[in-house]
Write a protein that holds these residues in place. Structure first.
Motif, short mmCIF file in Angstrom:
data_model
loop_
_atom_site.label_atom_id
_atom_site.label_comp_id
_atom_site.label_asym_id
_atom_site.label_seq_id
_atom_site.Cartn_x
_atom_site.Cartn_y
_atom_site.Cartn_z
N LYS A 1 51.02 55.21 40.09
CA LYS A 1 52.26 55.36 39.30
C LYS A 1 51.92 55.89 37.92
O LYS A 1 50.99 55.42 37.27
CB LYS A 1 52.97 54.01 39.20
CG LYS A 1 54.25 54.04 38.36
CD LYS A 1 55.36 54.81 39.06
CE LYS A 1 56.63 54.84 38.23
NZ LYS A 1 56.52 55.75 37.07
N THR B 1 61.91 53.97 41.47
CA THR B 1 61.42 53.19 40.32
C THR B 1 62.53 52.27 39.82
O THR B 1 63.68 52.70 39.69
CB THR B 1 60.99 54.13 39.18
OG1 THR B 1 60.03 55.05 39.67
CG2 THR B 1 60.40 53.34 38.03
N ARG C 1 52.83 56.54 33.84
CA ARG C 1 53.50 55.80 32.76
C ARG C 1 54.66 56.68 32.30
O ARG C 1 54.47 57.67 31.59
CB ARG C 1 52.54 55.54 31.61
CG ARG C 1 53.15 54.67 30.50
CD ARG C 1 52.14 54.42 29.38
NE ARG C 1 50.94 53.78 29.87
CZ ARG C 1 50.84 52.50 30.18
NH1 ARG C 1 51.89 51.71 30.03
NH2 ARG C 1 49.70 51.99 30.64
N ASP D 1 57.94 51.35 34.82
CA ASP D 1 56.76 51.51 35.68
C ASP D 1 56.13 50.16 36.01
O ASP D 1 55.78 49.89 37.15
CB ASP D 1 55.73 52.46 35.06
CG ASP D 1 55.65 52.36 33.56
OD1 ASP D 1 55.40 51.25 33.06
OD2 ASP D 1 55.84 53.38 32.88
N GLY E 1 56.51 56.60 41.96
CA GLY E 1 55.15 56.29 42.36
C GLY E 1 54.90 56.59 43.83
O GLY E 1 55.82 56.59 44.66
#
Length: 345
Positions: free
Chosen positions: A247, A294, A249, A126, A277
């Motif tokens: 975004k 991602t 985690r 992330d 995200g």
């Protein structure tokens, strides 16, 4: 080969360090200091279980020492390792005070040994994606950002060193260093700091909630963590002059490591597509609102860079100066909370 030893083989040694060092083609894991239970040989039968720190430091095979013990021991153990002629990697929080961090830097320079701070969360999927979005200026000029650890853990930790008051206890020095370091990676040193700490869990003797506000000339960065956040919210919220990026985690590495999965599978560090995200921005006059892929996470990169630093005299992946700056932010945050005012750096 960089011959390496751990100062404990609990969760951090078993999960975050040993698998990567053991699989690294240019590093060799020698063993670990184990105080009560001898567990490392269950996973790695050929390694040494050291009965004392002195025995580990006296072993001429050991070149690099991983200080992965409770925070309030970091300064003492790292100092002993440096004076024994070993390079060191020190877990977060680097030390308990700025003064301790600066003294370790001085000792390292005096004895000619290198120090790295273990900030593996720089290589979370992330955060890697957030950094790419910002670096590529997809949001224009950043105006504000929030990074948080949202957890629902109302019970006290069984790890007493985290719950009994001591210089290394509390959520600010536990989770704080991760997101403080990420903010500094993105934006550098702020001008000033404001902080608010609370005790929220029944029976807690240490702070277990914080908000830290970093003041920059053109932006504000809010860092937040607590244990009463049951419903997941975006852990990263970034706003800029052109748009926003949200975004979760969702890095998978810790979960896999806890299950015993080794970091040598081909899809290591790949998040599920459902955690992508949301990018809502404007580019060349066109407004877009879409999820974006991602990037992979990979904690291996930390030890790749440690190897390069020790074998080829490159900078450590997280330098001692970066560790000192995190401690300066933490120190300013404690002062701000106590005085209920903004503290300049």
């Amino acid at each position: 080969m960089i011959h390496t030893a751990l100062l404990s083989y609990g969760m951090s040694g078993r999960v975050f360090h040993a698998p990567f060092i053991h699989l690294h083609p240019n590093m060799q894991l020698i063993g670990a200091w184990e105080r009560s239970k001898q567990l490392i040989q269950n996973d790695y039968p050929d390694l040494t279980s050291f009965e004392s720190l002195e025995a580990l430091l006296a072993d001429n095979r050991v070149e690099l020492v991983i200080v992965n013990t409770p925070t309030n021991t970091h300064f003492e153990y790292a100092k002993k390792a440096l004076l024994a002629g070993k390079d060191v990697v020190v877990e977060k929080a680097f030390t308990t005070t700025v003064e301790e961090a600066e003294e370790l830097k001085t000792i390292g320079e005096k004895v000619g040994k290198k120090i790295a701070v273990f900030q593996n969360r720089r290589w979370d999927s992330d955060f890697q994606t957030i950094k790419q979005v910002i670096d590529n200026q997809l949001l224009g000029t950043i105006t504000e950002m929030e990074i948080q650890y949202a957890r629902y853990t109302p019970s006290l930790s069984p790890k007493l060193h985290k719950e009994i008051p001591n210089p290394g206890a509390g959520i600010v020095k536990d989770l704080g260093p991760h997101i403080i370091d990420q903010a500094l990676c993105l934006f550098g040193k702020p001008q000033s700091v404001f902080a608010d700490f609370r005790v929220t869990r029944t029976g807690s003797q240490v702070e277990d909630y914080f908000e830290i506000l970093l003041y920059y000339k053109d932006k504000r960065v809010r860092l937040k963590a607590g244990y009463f956040m049951r419903e997941p919210v975006p852990s990263y919220i970034v706003h800029g002059t052109n748009g926003s990026f949200l975004k979760s985690r969702a890095d998978v590495q810790e979960g896999l490591l806890l299950k015993g999965v080794k970091p040598d599978i081909t899809n290591w560090g790949e998040e599920p597509e459902s955690e992508q995200g949301l990018l809502h921005t404007e580019t060349d006059g066109v407004v877009i609102r879409e999820t974006i892929p991602t990037l992979k996470g990979n904690y291996f990169e930390f030890y790749n860079k440690v190897y390069e630093a020790l074998a080829h005299d490159k900078p450590m992946p997280v330098t001692v100066d970066e560790g000192i700056l995190v401690m300066q932010i933490i120190d300013a945050a404690y002062k701000s909370n106590a005085a209920r005012k903004v503290v300049d750096l």
